[in-house]
Structures are given as structure tokens and as C-alpha cells.
Design a protein around this motif. Structure first.
Motif, PDB file in Angstrom:
ATOM      1  N   TRP A  61       9.775  27.687  28.911  1.00 38.13           N
ATOM      2  CA  TRP A  61       8.355  26.972  27.158  1.00 38.13           C
ATOM      3  C   TRP A  61       7.378  26.751  28.227  1.00 38.13           C
ATOM      4  CZ3 TRP A  61       9.345  26.518  22.429  1.00 38.13           C
ATOM      5  CH2 TRP A  61      10.668  27.227  22.270  1.00 38.13           C
ATOM      6  N   LEU A  62       6.130  27.005  26.947  1.00 41.11           N
ATOM      7  CA  LEU A  62       5.307  26.217  27.792  1.00 41.11           C
ATOM      8  C   LEU A  62       4.636  25.680  26.088  1.00 41.11           C
ATOM      9  CD1 LEU A  62       2.333  26.140  28.529  1.00 41.11           C
ATOM     10  CD2 LEU A  62       1.226  27.681  27.160  1.00 41.11           C
ATOM     11  N   GLU A  63       4.884  24.258  25.952  1.00 39.82           N
ATOM     12  CA  GLU A  63       4.517  23.516  24.734  1.00 39.82           C
ATOM     13  C   GLU A  63       3.264  22.263  24.667  1.00 39.82           C
ATOM     14  OE1 GLU A  63       9.307  22.329  24.142  1.00 39.82           O
ATOM     15  OE2 GLU A  63       8.435  21.772  25.503  1.00 39.82           O
ATOM     16  N   THR A  91       5.720  36.320  35.943  1.00 37.55           N
ATOM     17  CA  THR A  91       4.488  37.055  36.068  1.00 37.55           C
ATOM     18  C   THR A  91       3.915  37.370  34.700  1.00 37.55           C
ATOM     19  OG1 THR A  91       6.255  39.071  35.718  1.00 37.55           O
ATOM     20  CG2 THR A  91       5.855  38.770  37.749  1.00 37.55           C
ATOM     21  N   HIS A  92       4.008  37.199  33.553  1.00 32.94           N
ATOM     22  CA  HIS A  92       3.792  36.805  32.499  1.00 32.94           C
ATOM     23  C   HIS A  92       2.545  36.139  31.977  1.00 32.94           C
ATOM     24  CE1 HIS A  92       5.717  41.207  33.096  1.00 32.94           C
ATOM     25  NE2 HIS A  92       5.024  41.357  31.995  1.00 32.94           N
ATOM     26  N   ARG A  93       2.832  35.068  32.611  1.00 34.78           N
ATOM     27  CA  ARG A  93       1.974  33.985  31.642  1.00 34.78           C
ATOM     28  C   ARG A  93       0.963  33.381  31.551  1.00 34.78           C
ATOM     29  NH1 ARG A  93       5.096  29.413  36.796  1.00 34.78           N
ATOM     30  NH2 ARG A  93       6.974  29.174  35.639  1.00 34.78           N
ATOM     31  N   ALA A  94       0.027  34.896  32.419  1.00 39.21           N
ATOM     32  CA  ALA A  94      -1.490  34.885  31.659  1.00 39.21           C
ATOM     33  C   ALA A  94      -1.681  35.038  30.200  1.00 39.21           C
ATOM     34  CB  ALA A  94      -1.868  36.204  32.872  1.00 39.21           C
ATOM     35  N   ILE A  95      -0.433  36.130  29.945  1.00 39.29           N
ATOM     36  CA  ILE A  95      -0.324  36.609  28.818  1.00 39.29           C
ATOM     37  C   ILE A  95      -0.097  35.561  27.474  1.00 39.29           C
ATOM     38  CG2 ILE A  95       0.894  38.029  26.887  1.00 39.29           C
ATOM     39  CD1 ILE A  95       0.946  40.498  29.001  1.00 39.29           C
ATOM     40  N   THR A  96       1.321  34.812  28.537  1.00 39.72           N
ATOM     41  CA  THR A  96       1.764  34.041  27.261  1.00 39.72           C
ATOM     42  C   THR A  96       1.065  33.144  27.108  1.00 39.72           C
ATOM     43  OG1 THR A  96       3.223  33.283  29.123  1.00 39.72           O
ATOM     44  CG2 THR A  96       4.556  34.553  27.813  1.00 39.72           C
ATOM     45  N   PHE A  97       0.519  32.123  28.764  1.00 37.75           N
ATOM     46  CA  PHE A  97       0.004  30.793  28.204  1.00 37.75           C
ATOM     47  C   PHE A  97      -1.506  31.101  27.465  1.00 37.75           C
ATOM     48  CE2 PHE A  97       0.620  28.404  32.749  1.00 37.75           C
ATOM     49  CZ  PHE A  97       2.079  29.049  32.259  1.00 37.75           C
ATOM     50  N   GLY A  98      -1.931  32.398  27.695  1.00 35.97           N
ATOM     51  CA  GLY A  98      -3.007  32.498  27.186  1.00 35.97           C
ATOM     52  C   GLY A  98      -2.365  32.828  25.254  1.00 35.97           C
ATOM     53  N   LEU A  99      -1.556  33.189  24.511  1.00 34.28           N
ATOM     54  CA  LEU A  99      -1.477  33.995  23.601  1.00 34.28           C
ATOM     55  C   LEU A  99      -0.154  32.207  22.938  1.00 34.28           C
ATOM     56  CD1 LEU A  99      -0.963  35.821  21.261  1.00 34.28           C
ATOM     57  CD2 LEU A  99       1.514  35.477  22.131  1.00 34.28           C
ATOM     58  N   ALA A 100       0.219  31.300  23.533  1.00 33.93           N
ATOM     59  CA  ALA A 100       0.248  30.160  23.466  1.00 33.93           C
ATOM     60  C   ALA A 100      -0.623  29.064  22.838  1.00 33.93           C
ATOM     61  CB  ALA A 100       1.622  29.474  24.108  1.00 33.93           C
ATOM     62  N   MET A 101      -1.858  29.088  23.623  1.00 31.77           N
ATOM     63  CA  MET A 101      -2.984  28.289  23.136  1.00 31.77           C
ATOM     64  C   MET A 101      -3.572  28.532  22.291  1.00 31.77           C
ATOM     65  SD  MET A 101      -4.271  27.137  27.386  1.00 31.77           S
ATOM     66  CE  MET A 101      -4.668  29.111  27.544  1.00 31.77           C
ATOM     67  N   GLU A 292      -7.181  38.385  19.348  1.00 32.75           N
ATOM     68  CA  GLU A 292      -6.661  38.638  17.329  1.00 32.75           C
ATOM     69  C   GLU A 292      -4.330  38.961  17.748  1.00 32.75           C
ATOM     70  OE1 GLU A 292      -6.860  42.930  17.798  1.00 32.75           O
ATOM     71  OE2 GLU A 292      -9.192  43.226  17.619  1.00 32.75           O
ATOM     72  N   ALA A 293      -4.563  39.083  18.855  1.00 30.36           N
ATOM     73  CA  ALA A 293      -2.282  38.280  18.602  1.00 30.36           C
ATOM     74  C   ALA A 293      -2.431  37.112  17.993  1.00 30.36           C
ATOM     75  CB  ALA A 293      -2.183  38.586  19.896  1.00 30.36           C
ATOM     76  N   ALA A 294      -2.548  36.249  18.372  1.00 31.10           N
ATOM     77  CA  ALA A 294      -2.944  34.991  18.586  1.00 31.10           C
ATOM     78  C   ALA A 294      -3.945  34.785  16.296  1.00 31.10           C
ATOM     79  CB  ALA A 294      -3.767  33.751  18.594  1.00 31.10           C
TER      80      ALA A 294
END
Length: 323
Positions: A61-63, A91-101, A292-294
Motif C-alpha cells: 500500500w501507498l497511503e 519495480t513499478h513504484r515510479a508509476i504507482t507512487f506518481g499515480l497515487a499522489m 492525465e491518468a490521475a
């Protein structure tokens, strides 16, 4: 294209693509990926909570740190790429962190079981179990966006199809980056972009697909959702690069879903490499597509657009025919 994007394409063409032209050695690829792993730190105001021994929500989780009792306005269930046989949430934290924020979302990145040890439908079963676990914990279906890239994008779409067929609640929408939707490898871009794609030759996907499929036909609609009936799905956000050998996996799914009455936001960005959002710390185009995705995630969950997202048409290719 930015100079950073040009450098990344040049590097991929000289390092990544030659490696994919070799015979597939699963253990070697996994080891090499883990050794080359770079991950960003959890951003200020957020916490990373790893739970790799806690099925069905096995992953991380990134919360956002919120006031006690204050729920997240939305949740993203993310499914990483890697051909179904390598990569991980880490390996995909650059995507997931950026998208979550950007989306102001709590994000769970699923560590689904990998092929060939666990062929189809293991990954799909894990994604469905994670979905049910989120609902059981009290997260509302209409506050969830499911996302994924490459194989994870195809898996996210297959999860939607399975949920619709089961007659239960669906997520508010799906974010799909360069999704792999046709394991039968019939897209014309596999030939037309062979040599243009900086990461892959077209033939590599015919070699990778059997690792996941096992004895399952390549056109099974829950393994290759291009062949599924797509009516009744929630809004879909799709992005791919114009020179990807897999770009037709995006184009054809978008067209078929639109014909079935699904709301589609699809754009083909010129010259972008496969899953370029993963280069967000370094590449302006990656940051823009995450904006855009966010914005999409906020909109479909009732929260409007992400701040600073800009015009969602700004970097779309002239190839875009579905919006």
C-alpha cells in the motif's frame, strides 16, 4: 519529444531490446531485474506499507497520512506488468507512487502469482480475490479505479470482464498503460513496428505468451481480453506509444469497447516507448501522462481533475481517433 525521452529510447534500443532477443531464461530475467531495481522513496506525507505475506492482499500500500477516521477519497488497485513472469510492485513504484499522489488515492499494488510456476488463471484469480478483499474491508466499488500496464493492463481489463460476468459491482473505471490484450499475437503493429520499437521485436510476444497460457488457448477472453465481449464495462483510459509493437492491442480494444458502448479515453502518443510512465522521475512525457491518468481517476470517482494536469489533449498523437 523531450531530450530525456530521446535518451531513454536510445538507451533502451541498445540495452533492453538486445536482451529480449535472447532465449527466455526466467530466473535470469528475474535476477537481473532485481539487481537493476531503483525505486523512489515514499513521498513526504505518505507511508509505504508492505504486506507480502498477507494474501489475498499480498503486495504493498501507498497511503496518504490522513486525520484519524478520514477515509481516502478513492482507491487504486494496480496490477504491474512484466509479461506475467517477472517484475513486482517494487519495480513499478515510479508509476504507482506518481499515480497515487496525483490522484489523491490510496493505492494497493498487487503481488500476483507469476508464470510459468503459476499459469493462467492464477494471476486473474489473485486480482479477483484482491478486489473482493477491498470490498470486504469497506471500500466502496464506485471509489475504486483498477489500473495496470502491459501484462498488468491486460489483466486489469480481464478482471473487469470477469467481474461483469459475475454480476457484481464494478470499479468506477480503469487506467491501462500499453496493455497486452492479445496473447495470440495477431496485431499488425507486431510487424509494422518491428524495428521501430526501441524495446521489443514483434516476435518476442509469441515466445512469452505460452509461459502464462500453459494449455489455455491464446484467444481465451479472460487471458486475451481483446476477444471478450466488452459491453457493460466502466470507463476506460488507454495510452500507448505510436512505435510500440503492441500499439494495436490498445487500438483494437479501444475500438471494440467503443462499439460496445463503453466510454473510452484513448490516445496514442508519438514515439513513446512501452509503458513510458515508469520513467516519471526523469521524463516530462511520463509525468504528463500520469497527470492525465490521475485526472481520469478523479473524474470517474466524482472528484474532478487532478490539479496541474493541464489539457488532457495536449500530448496526444494525431493518430488518436477515440476520445
Amino acid at each position: 519529444m523531450s531530450w530525456q525521452g530521446a535518451v531513454i529510447r536510445w538507451t533502451l534500443r541498445r540495452t533492453f531490446r538486445p536482451a529480449t532477443e535472447q532465449p527466455i531464461d526466467v530466473d535470469y530475467v528475474r535476477t537481473r531485474t532485481s539487481k537493476r531495481l531503483w525505486t523512489p522513496r515514499a513521498p513526504s506525507g505518505w507511508r509505504l506499507r508492505e504486506q507480502y505475506d498477507a494474501a489475498p492482499l499480498r503486495g504493498e500500500w501507498l497511503e496518504r497520512r490522513r486525520a484519524p477516521g478520514q477515509p481516502a477519497p478513492r482507491t487504486i488497485l494496480y496490477l504491474h506488468g512484466g509479461g506475467y513472469y517477472f517484475c513486482s510492485p517494487k519495480t513499478h513504484r515510479a508509476i504507482t507512487f506518481g499515480l497515487a499522489m496525483r490522484a489523491d488515492a490510496d493505492l494497493f499494488s498487487l503481488d500476483y502469482r507469476l508464470a510459468p510456476e503459476h499459469p493462467f488463471p492464477a494471476a486473474l484469480d489473485d486480482a479477483l480475490a484482491a478486489w473482493r478483499s477491498l470490498l470486504d474491508s469497506g471500500v466502496r466499488a464506485d471509489s475504486i479505479v483498477i489500473g495496470g500496464d502491459s501484462a498488468g493492463g491486460g489483466l486489469a481489463l480481464a478482471t473487469l470482464v470477469a467481474l461483469r460476468d459475475a454480476g457484481g459491482p464494478l470499479p468506477a473505471g480503469a487506467v491501462l498503460f500499453s496493455p497486452w490484450t492479445d496473447l495470440a499475437a495477431t496485431g499488425a503493429s507486431l510487424r509494422d513496428n518491428d524495428g521501430r520499437d526501441p524495446m521489443f521485436r514483434g516476435e518476442v510476444f509469441e515466445r512469452v505468451a505460452p509461459l502464462y497460457l500453459g494449455v489455455t488457448p491464446a484467444t481465451h477472453p479472460l487471458a486475451s481480453p481483446l476477444y471478450a465481449e466488452l459491453h457493460g464495462l466502466p470507463p476506460l483510459f488507454l495510452r500507448a506509444g505510436s512505435t510500440e509493437v503492441l500499439v494495436d492491442d490498445t487500438r483494437r480494444v479501444a475500438a471494440r469497447a467503443a462499439d460496445a458502448g463503453v466510454e473510452i479515453d484513448c490516445a496514442i502518443w508519438p514515439d513513446m516507448p512501452h509503458i513510458w510512465p515508469i520513467y516519471a522521475p526523469f521524463m516530462p512525457e511520463a509525468r504528463r501522462v500520469l497527470d492525465e491518468a490521475a485526472g481520469f481517476a478523479r473524474r470517474v470517482t466524482g472528484g474532478g481533475h487532478a490539479p496541474g494536469g493541464g489539457d488532457p489533449r495536449a500530448a496526444q498523437s494525431s493518430e488518436t481517433s477515440i476520445a
